[in-house]
Write an enzyme that holds these catalytic residues in place. Structure first.
Site, PDB file in Angstrom:
ATOM      1  N   PHE A 196       0.845  -1.141  -0.015  1.00  0.00           N
ATOM      2  CA  PHE A 196       0.042   0.087   0.107  1.00  0.00           C
ATOM      3  C   PHE A 196       0.763   1.242  -0.176  1.00  0.00           C
ATOM      4  O   PHE A 196       1.906   1.548   0.976  1.00  0.00           O
ATOM      5  CB  PHE A 196      -0.915   0.218   1.135  1.00  0.00           C
ATOM      6  CG  PHE A 196      -1.916   1.002   1.413  1.00  0.00           C
ATOM      7  CD1 PHE A 196      -3.001   1.078   0.281  1.00  0.00           C
ATOM      8  CD2 PHE A 196      -1.571   2.440   1.944  1.00  0.00           C
ATOM      9  CE1 PHE A 196      -3.890   2.381   0.236  1.00  0.00           C
ATOM     10  CE2 PHE A 196      -2.397   3.362   1.694  1.00  0.00           C
ATOM     11  CZ  PHE A 196      -3.719   3.488   0.897  1.00  0.00           C
ATOM     12  N   ASP A 230       9.238   2.642   1.915  1.00  0.00           N
ATOM     13  CA  ASP A 230       8.157   3.391   2.380  1.00  0.00           C
ATOM     14  C   ASP A 230       7.858   3.007   3.623  1.00  0.00           C
ATOM     15  O   ASP A 230       7.429   2.022   4.205  1.00  0.00           O
ATOM     16  CB  ASP A 230       6.917   2.883   1.576  1.00  0.00           C
ATOM     17  CG  ASP A 230       5.418   3.408   1.847  1.00  0.00           C
ATOM     18  OD1 ASP A 230       5.473   4.380   2.918  1.00  0.00           O
ATOM     19  OD2 ASP A 230       4.410   3.603   1.264  1.00  0.00           O
ATOM     20  N   LYS A 262       2.420   9.571   8.439  1.00  0.00           N
ATOM     21  CA  LYS A 262       1.621   9.219   9.665  1.00  0.00           C
ATOM     22  C   LYS A 262       2.170   9.901  10.666  1.00  0.00           C
ATOM     23  O   LYS A 262       1.573  10.639  11.248  1.00  0.00           O
ATOM     24  CB  LYS A 262       1.430   7.943   9.493  1.00  0.00           C
ATOM     25  CG  LYS A 262       0.445   7.130   8.385  1.00  0.00           C
ATOM     26  CD  LYS A 262       0.065   5.733   8.708  1.00  0.00           C
ATOM     27  CE  LYS A 262      -1.184   5.565   7.820  1.00  0.00           C
ATOM     28  NZ  LYS A 262      -0.933   4.838   6.320  1.00  0.00           N
TER      29      LYS A 262
END
Ligand SMILES: *Cc1c(COP(=O)(O)O)cnc(C)c1O
Length: 397
Positions: free
Chosen positions: A137, A222, A251
């Protein structure tokens, strides 16, 4: 407003991309959250690995308030003091020597994709193709849904940008075969989050690094979900004795204030020249000040190692639970990113846990995901596992 009123306005005025939800959370403090009707919850999701320090951490709140009273925003047409301080601090904590700031994870990955492509163009040997992993993702923009190795996120948004190909995670031979001369970069999560909390097999990440070096391909990690202490170290890759060429963060970077970042080596940074990339809000004074305060707390001695200890206790209790319940297929993860794979879809279990005052989420249909604030205590973890056991009992799982 009460929950019903908020829900009614949502249904009238918010585009329905998130579907029906049970709660409206209106207040938070540490690991605790309260909904609009006053019910208290124990947060085991941190707004999807965002509020790693817990809700409304006083140091971050103070930094936000002070910066808001001084200067909220100026454009990147000017030098920005908190942004350069943040970049210097991040550089002291990892391999990356240069940074680009943006607003979130997808934008950070967009920047990484653009940088990788420009880097090889600048070198005079264009290699535009990027290899990513199945079940990965990387975000919801057109380029990042294409990078995301899950067709469900891509369906109906065609035509997709060209130049991506996919290999199974943990399959080194497939990766080696995929790195053809037109491939310029490999983009992977060190631990797959959204795709089911999938762990790299022993030696996999080191072998990927070695392969990328041998084949002269940039390695992009990532770390949008795994970064900032989540796995028990500041950045997940630091536990594997390797470094990427480019890393993306978002995040947990400012404990809830929107910010994203792409960090890279000096060499990789040479792929961008003035005018090639930009972001209006990227690293503005407010978000950069919040991020600075967040990282200062996160890197206080003992903070992350304590989270790692509590994580071990969590896994110990969950492994015991798994031994007693045939419905549990596997418990996976590291630090405080935890996935529990069940035989059946976890949606009813998540609903039951919510009723019991525990907030957590899925990672794909059959995986329950815990991403608690890193300040969660052993006692709170015991409470969570106790309630999970009770919910499994009620569901007769
Ligand atoms: C959440 C996430 C993203 C996307 O971040 P946004 O801020 O939602 O754009 C990208 N990569 C990973 C690994 C993520 O977990």
């Amino acid at each position: 407003m009460k929950t019903e009123e908020i829900k009614s306005l949502n249904d009238q005025f918010i585009i329905n991309t998130y579907g029906a939800r049970k709660l409206a959370l209106t207040r938070g403090e540490g690991v605790r959250l309260w909904d609009a009707d006053g019910k208290e919850y124990l947060d085991c999701f941190s707004g999807i690995a965002v509020c790693n320090l817990g809700h409304c951490h006083p140091a971050v709140t103070q930094a936000i308030c002070e910066q808001a009273a001084k200067l909220v925003h100026v454009s990147n047409l000017y030098y920005i003091e908190p942004q350069v301080q943040l970049a210097e601090l991040l550089s002291s904590l990892c391999f990356a020597r240069k940074w680009f700031f943006c607003n979130g994870g997808a934008e950070a990955n967009e920047a990484a994709i653009k940088l990788a492509r420009r880097y090889w163009v600048q070198k005079g040997t264009p290699k535009p193709v990027i290899v990513t992993a199945e079940q990965s993702f990387h975000g919801r923009t057109l380029a990042t849904i294409t990078a995301t190795g899950q067709p469900k996120y891509q369906k109906g948004f065609e035509p997709l940008p060209q130049g991506f190909k996919y290999v199974p995670f943990n399959d080194l031979a497939a990766l080696e075969a995929a790195i053809t001369p037109d491939v310029g970069a490999v983009l992977i999560e060190p631990i797959q989050g959204e795709g089911g909390v999938r762990m790299p097999e022993l030696g996999y990440l080191q072998a990927v690094r070695k392969l990328c070096t041998e084949k002269n391909v940039l390695l992009i990690f990532d770390e949008v979900q795994t970064g900032l202490g989540r796995t028990g170290v500041l950045f997940a890759h630091q536990d594997y004795g390797i470094t990427p060429d480019i890393m993306t963060l978002a995040k947990g970077l400012a404990n809830g204030v929107p910010i994203g970042a792409m960090g890279c080596t000096d060499e990789a940074a040479s792929g961008f020249e003035p005018g090639m990339h930009a972001c209006t809000f990227g690293g503005n004074p407010l978000s950069a000040a919040a991020s600075l305060a967040t990282i200062q707390v996160l890197t206080e001695p003992g903070f992350i190692s304590n989270a790692a200890q509590v994580g071990l206790h969590f896994f110990h209790l969950l492994d015991k639970l798994a031994a007693e319940h045939a419905s549990i297929v596997e418990v996976r993860g590291k630090g405080l990113i935890i996935g529990i794979e069940f035989k059946d879809a976890v949606a009813p279990l998540i609903g039951k846990l919510l009723d019991a005052g525990i907030i957590c989420g899925p990672a794909g249909p059959n995986v329950l995901r815990f991403l608690p604030p890193l300040i969660i205590t052993k006692e709170q973890v015991e409470q969570v596992v106790g309630k999970l056991a009770a919910c499994l009992g009620e569901l007769e799982w």
